[in-house]
Design a protein around this motif. Structure first.
Motif, PDB file in Angstrom:
ATOM      1  N   TYR A  80       0.856  -1.184   0.000  1.00  0.00           N
ATOM      2  CA  TYR A  80       0.000   0.000   0.000  1.00  0.00           C
ATOM      3  C   TYR A  80       0.889   1.228   0.000  1.00  0.00           C
ATOM      4  N   ARG A 186      -6.561  -0.798   3.249  1.00  0.00           N
ATOM      5  CA  ARG A 186      -6.575   0.585   3.735  1.00  0.00           C
ATOM      6  C   ARG A 186      -6.900   1.534   2.595  1.00  0.00           C
ATOM      7  N   ASP A 255      -2.776   5.606   5.158  1.00  0.00           N
ATOM      8  CA  ASP A 255      -2.418   4.183   5.225  1.00  0.00           C
ATOM      9  C   ASP A 255      -2.867   3.550   6.536  1.00  0.00           C
ATOM     10  N   ASN A 256      -3.341   4.364   7.471  1.00  0.00           N
ATOM     11  CA  ASN A 256      -3.845   3.826   8.728  1.00  0.00           C
ATOM     12  C   ASN A 256      -5.368   3.873   8.790  1.00  0.00           C
ATOM     13  N   ASP A 265      -4.249   0.275  13.306  1.00  0.00           N
ATOM     14  CA  ASP A 265      -2.895   0.796  13.432  1.00  0.00           C
ATOM     15  C   ASP A 265      -2.740   1.680  14.670  1.00  0.00           C
TER      16      ASP A 265
HETATM   17 MG    MG Z   1       0.367   2.020   9.663  1.00  0.00          MG
END
Ligand code: MG
Ligand code: AMP
Length: 491
Positions: A80, A186, A255-256, A265
């Motif tokens: 990702y 994500r 990305d979280n 995350d």
């Molecule tokens: Mg992360």
């Protein structure tokens, strides 16, 4: 009910059947010292039909501490990218986590078993692929806390320790955590294919996620736009829950952000002690981009990144229209949750102001968010009641008294009894949250091989709404040493 053993866990690794560009296949790197079990969650084990007795077997920490694989696992690191602190980073990916496989249960659900701290992967960049004991304990306990609070989250199956050294600001020991979620995709998983102009992969990913998790949309003509709106709704509702309980994520990079609207995350997160709208839990977040009161806006910002990544698949106007519903939806959700915290059943136009003024009073008094809301349930609407105990939390007593008159009038409009309201409020205002200092205490003990505090907090946080005998101290504000502890991204 099916009771599976470690040998009979059932896997259906759909992600491993996606194109190779989506991941890198590799096995976990074992610790050199033998892994040992620190804690395991029977409820999470039940999600994959795993018999709780299996958690006690010596093979369990070997399997979920990176030293062995079960039949049917096809380990891989997911690719990702994402926007970190507002800047696009073209390649991130699982740098220290490995998707061991997707375990299925008898209800036909699929659960990713994701091993965090499993060693280097092609996406590790400068990292060592490891996670420290400290950060895995924080993640493990916060998953439990969120679940207990009814907030969507990834789950944590177990925490496995090792005596291997891991180097951060100081020497620490490594640990692995098995994270579970129906999907670990994500926002950044979509972004990576958009920015690489691999639109065929983008479509494959979107179809895959829709088929697995948004099935009713599968045959819709505008399915990608509708998928976006569903993600947006889940995200808005999730963030409304964070705001209502006084929790900050700390690193809301794209990305979280879970495509399923789960809290994921866990890093330098924090439950607020004293109420501060501008609370910054992440010591490394110098500009307060991810401050508590910014989270709703960051949610929208992140969704606009996702919308952009979906441009090759959906009509621009439909995505834009989706983004426009975010703010009113968030506000409605937040207000609904806050009304419940105040014990209000009906909706009235002035509620917003009543709530806002109360938060202003909390802020001015540095009052403890969790404690004051819990105590608010004791509010008496009887004539002449001064609500002394509650009142003591506020520095400006006159302003509290003025507010209390308005609140009493508002409650009287609802015609319910104080006792009944109290019961309702205690089911939404937790008595216990995972305060930073509580996690810190468990960490320090665990660093000396005493895991009892992890177990105590784990049990406590399963049921944060019920007064638990002998646990009064866990509901108190932090001691002086435990106020405003610095938590950084280092993990
Ligand atoms: Mg992360
Ligand atoms: P995080 O801040 O934990 O969400 O991680 C951001 C990115 O850095 C992800 O791609 C992680 O996989 C990667 N990362 C974080 N810590 C490490 C580590 N110790 N080793 C390798 N990669 C890491």
């Amino acid at each position: 009910m099916t009771r599976r053993t470690l040998e009979t866990l059932s896997f259906d690794n759909t992600y491993a059947r996606l194109p190779q560009a989506f991941y890198a296949r590799l096995n976990p790197t074992p610790f050199s010292a033998p892994p040992y079990l620190i804690h395991a969650d029977r409820a999470a084990a039940g999600l994959v039909d795993l018999d709780p007795a299996q958690l006690m077997r010596p093979e369990f920490p070997a399997l979920f501490g990176g030293s062995a694989l079960a039949t049917g696992m096809e380990p891989l690191a997911m690719l990702y990218s994402g926007h970190q602190f507002g800047v696009y980073v073209p390649q991130l990916g699982d740098g220290r986590a490995i998707l061991l496989g997707e375990a299925t249960n008898e209800r036909g659900e699929r659960w990713d078993l994701h091993l965090k701290g499993a060693g280097m992967t092609p996406f590790s960049r400068d990292g060592d692929g490891r996670a420290v004991l400290r950060s895995t304990i924080r993640e493990y306990l916060c998953c439990t806390a969120m679940r207990g609070l009814g907030i969507p989250t990834t789950q944590a199956l177990c925490l496995v320790g090792s005596d291997d050294k891991v180097y951060r600001e100081q020497v620490e020991t490594g640990a692995m955590l098995v994270r579970m979620a129906p999907s670990h995709v994500r926002f950044g998983t979509f972004e990576v294919f958009y920015y690489r102009k691999q639109h065929e992969h983008l479509k494959t990913l979107a179809d895959y996620i829709i088929d697995q998790h948004f099935l009713p949309l599968r045959d819709a003509g505008d399915k990608y736009a509708r998928f976006f709106v569903e993600v947006l709704e889940r995200t808005a509702k999730l963030i409304a829950q964070w705001q209502a309980v006084g929790w900050a994520h700390g690193v809301m990079n794209t990305d979280n952000m879970s495509i399923l609207g789960l809290t994921m995350d866990y890093g330098p997160y924090g439950f607020m002690d004293d109420y501060d709208a501008g609370f910054i839990c992440n010591h490394s977040d110098h500009n307060g981009r991810y401050a508590f009161n910014q989270q709703p806006y960051i949610g929208l910002w992140n969704l606009s990144c996702l919308a952009q990544a979906l441009l090759p698949l959906a009509e621009k106007d439909a995505l834009k229209a989706g983004l426009e519903i975010y703010q009113p939806l968030f506000e409605r959700e937040y207000l609904t949750l806050m009304r419940k915290k105040f014990g209000l059943v009906a909706e009235q136009a002035e509620d917003d102001e009543l709530i806002r003024d109360f938060l202003g009073l909390l802020q001015g008094s540095h009052a403890d968010y969790t404690i004051v809301f819990r105590e608010l349930s004791t509010f008496s609407t009887v004539d002449g009641a001064t609500n002394e105990q509650l009142r003591e939390h506020f520095l400006n007593r006159d302003r509290f008294d003025e507010w209390a008159v308005r609140y009493r009038e508002r409650l009287r409009h609802e015609c319910n009894h104080d006792d009944e309201r109290r019961g309702r409020m205690n089911r939404v205002n937790p008595r216990y949250v995972l305060r930073n200092y509580l996690a810190q205490t468990a960490i320090e003990k665990a660093q000396n091989k005493d895991f009892s505090e992890i177990d105590r907090l784990f049990t406590l946080l399963q049921d944060p709404f019920t007064d638990q005998q002998g646990m009064e101290a866990y509901a108190l504000p932090p001691p002086n040493w435990g106020k405003h502890l610095a938590v950084s991204c280092s993990s």
